[in-house]
Enzyme design. Structure first.
Site, short mmCIF file in Angstrom:
data_model
loop_
_atom_site.label_atom_id
_atom_site.label_comp_id
_atom_site.label_asym_id
_atom_site.label_seq_id
_atom_site.Cartn_x
_atom_site.Cartn_y
_atom_site.Cartn_z
N GLU A 149 0.89 -1.45 -0.30
CA GLU A 149 -0.20 0.03 -0.06
C GLU A 149 0.59 1.58 0.50
O GLU A 149 2.52 0.84 0.06
CB GLU A 149 -0.95 0.30 1.89
N ARG B 32 -7.01 0.61 13.77
CA ARG B 32 -5.26 1.37 12.77
C ARG B 32 -5.26 2.21 12.01
O ARG B 32 -6.48 1.98 11.86
CB ARG B 32 -4.50 0.21 12.64
N ASN C 5 -4.00 3.68 8.55
CA ASN C 5 -4.55 3.00 6.85
C ASN C 5 -3.95 4.01 5.98
O ASN C 5 -2.87 4.79 6.87
CB ASN C 5 -5.96 2.43 6.55
N ASN D 41 -9.19 6.01 3.29
CA ASN D 41 -8.02 5.07 2.44
C ASN D 41 -8.18 6.74 0.92
O ASN D 41 -7.02 7.29 1.75
CB ASN D 41 -8.93 4.14 1.13
N ASP E 9 -9.70 1.83 -3.56
CA ASP E 9 -9.15 2.10 -2.58
C ASP E 9 -8.23 3.35 -2.57
O ASP E 9 -8.62 4.57 -2.44
CB ASP E 9 -8.39 0.64 -2.66
#
Ligand code: ZN
Length: 300
Positions: free
Chosen positions: A18, A101, A103, A158, A209
Site C-alpha cells: 500500500e 489502526r 490505513n 483510504n 482504495d
C-alpha cells in the site's frame, strides 16, 4: 502502454502492499506492507528493494523536507530510523479505540501529513470487509506535531489527493462507494462542503482504495477486488480509462520516475483464497500518455 511487474519486490502470502510514494531526492519508490509491518524502498536504477521492519502495523510512509522518513504506524505518527527500524513516536491517535489502526495517508500541498484509521474487527480475513463499521477518522499531523481530526464515522479511510490549485481535496472512504471532494483551505487545512464527485458502485468496481491525481486533474482509483485501476474525470464523474492487472486486489498507485510518467501500482495477496502468483507485486505502467506531479512531503 505497457505494464511491467517489478519482480525483485518481496512477496508472500498476506502481503498487503500500500501507500506508494515516489521520492525524487533518492529516485526511489517508498511503500508499505501493512500487516507485516514493513516499509519498503524500491530503487529502479538497480532493480533492488530494501525493507525495514518497524515492529507494528504501518499504513503509510512519506519522506520529510529535512530528509527524514515519517510513517503512520498502528496508532502513532512516528519518525523512522531506516538503519534500525526504530520509531520516534510523535503523536498518537484513536487512543480510546485499541482495535483501530492507521490505513492510507498522504501529505497536502503545505506539507501536513493526512492519514485515516479503520477499526479492525478481529474477524477472519476471508470476510469481504473485516472492519468494524464507522470506527475510523481522518487525521492531519501539522508541522508542530499537533494532530487535528477532520472526518469521523469513517469505515475504511483510504485514497487522498489535492488539486494543483490547492482548492480541492479528494477522499475515499472505501465502503462509502465513491470519491468525495471537499473545498480545501490550504492555509489552515480546514475542509468544507463535502460532496460525492465519482460514484463507484460495489457491484461493478468492488471497493475503491488508493488513488493518484495526474497533471490533467484526472483521478486514478484502484479497485480492490476487481484487478483494475480506473481513470475518472472528477468534474463529470465519468470513467475515462481502465487498466487491468494480473492481481485481484489492486490497492493504490502513484506517479513516479524521473519524469513522473510511470504509474507505480501496489497490489495485495491478503484475503485471496486462491493462488495468484503476481498478487502482492508492484507493477510499473509505462507510456500512459499522461504524467503525474511530484507528491508532497511532510514539512518538518
Ligand atoms: Zn488502501
Amino acid at each position: 502502454m505497457s505494464i511491467e511487474v517489478i519482480k525483485s519486490t518481496s512477496r508472500g502470502p498476506g502481503a498487503l502492499l500500500e501507500g506508494p510514494h515516489w521520492d525524487p531526492v533518492t529516485q526511489t519508490l517508498l511503500y508499505v506492507d501493512i500487516y507485516s509491518g514493513k516499509v519498503h524502498r524500491y530503487t529502479p536504477a538497480t532493480d533492488s528493494v530494501e525493507n525495514v521492519d518497524v515492529g507494528e502495523f504501518v499504513g503509510a510512509v512519506v519522506p520529510t523536507s529535512s530528509g527524514k522518513t515519517i510513517i503512520a504506524g498502528r496508532h502513532h505518527y512516528a519518525f523512522l530510523d531506516w538503519k534500525t527500524g526504530s520509531l520516534i513516536k510523535i503523536a498518537e491517535v484513536d487512543a480510546d479505540k485499541p482495535d483501530n489502526r492507521f490505513n492510507d495517508g498522504k501529505c497536502d500541498p503545505m506539507g501536513r501529513f493526512w492519514a485515516g484509521t479503520l477499526g479492525e474487527s478481529g474477524e477472519s480475513p476471508d470476510k469481504a470487509v473485516p472492519v468494524k463499521p464507522k470506527q475510523g477518522s481522518l487525521f492531519c499531523l501539522h508541522s508542530d506535531h499537533t494532530v487535528t481530526k477532520h472526518v469521523e464515522n469513517v469505515d475504511i479511510s483510504n485514497g487522498l489527493a489535492w488539486t494543483s490549485d490547492h482548492k480541492t481535496m479528494y477522499y475515499i472512504d472505501s465502503i462509502a462507494g465513491g470519491v468525495d471532494a471537499f473545498d480545501y483551505n490550504n492555509t489552515t487545512g480546514a475542509l468544507s462542503s463535502r460532496r460525492r464527485v465519482i460514484k463507484v458502485p460495489f457491484e461493478e468496481e468492488s471497493l475503491p482504495d488508493g488513488m493518484a491525481i495526474d497533471e490533467e486533474g484526472m483521478l486514478w482509483v484502484a479497485s480492490y477486488g476487481k484487478s483494475r485501476i480506473n481513470r475518472y474525470n472528477p468534474a463529470t464523474g465519468k470513467k475515462l480509462q481502465m487498466l487491468t492487472f494480473p492481481a485481484t486486489n489492486v490497492t493504490s498507485c502513484c506517479f513516479g520516475g524521473p519524469n513522473y510518467d510511470i504509474l507505480y501500482v501496489t497490489t495485495s495477496s491478503f484475503q485471496l483464497t486462491f493462488d495468484q502468483p503476481l498478487a502482492g507485486s508492484i507493477f510499473a505502467v509505462k507510456d500512459l500518455g499522461v504524467k503525474g506531479l511530484p507528491a508532497n512531503v511532510y514539512q518538518d
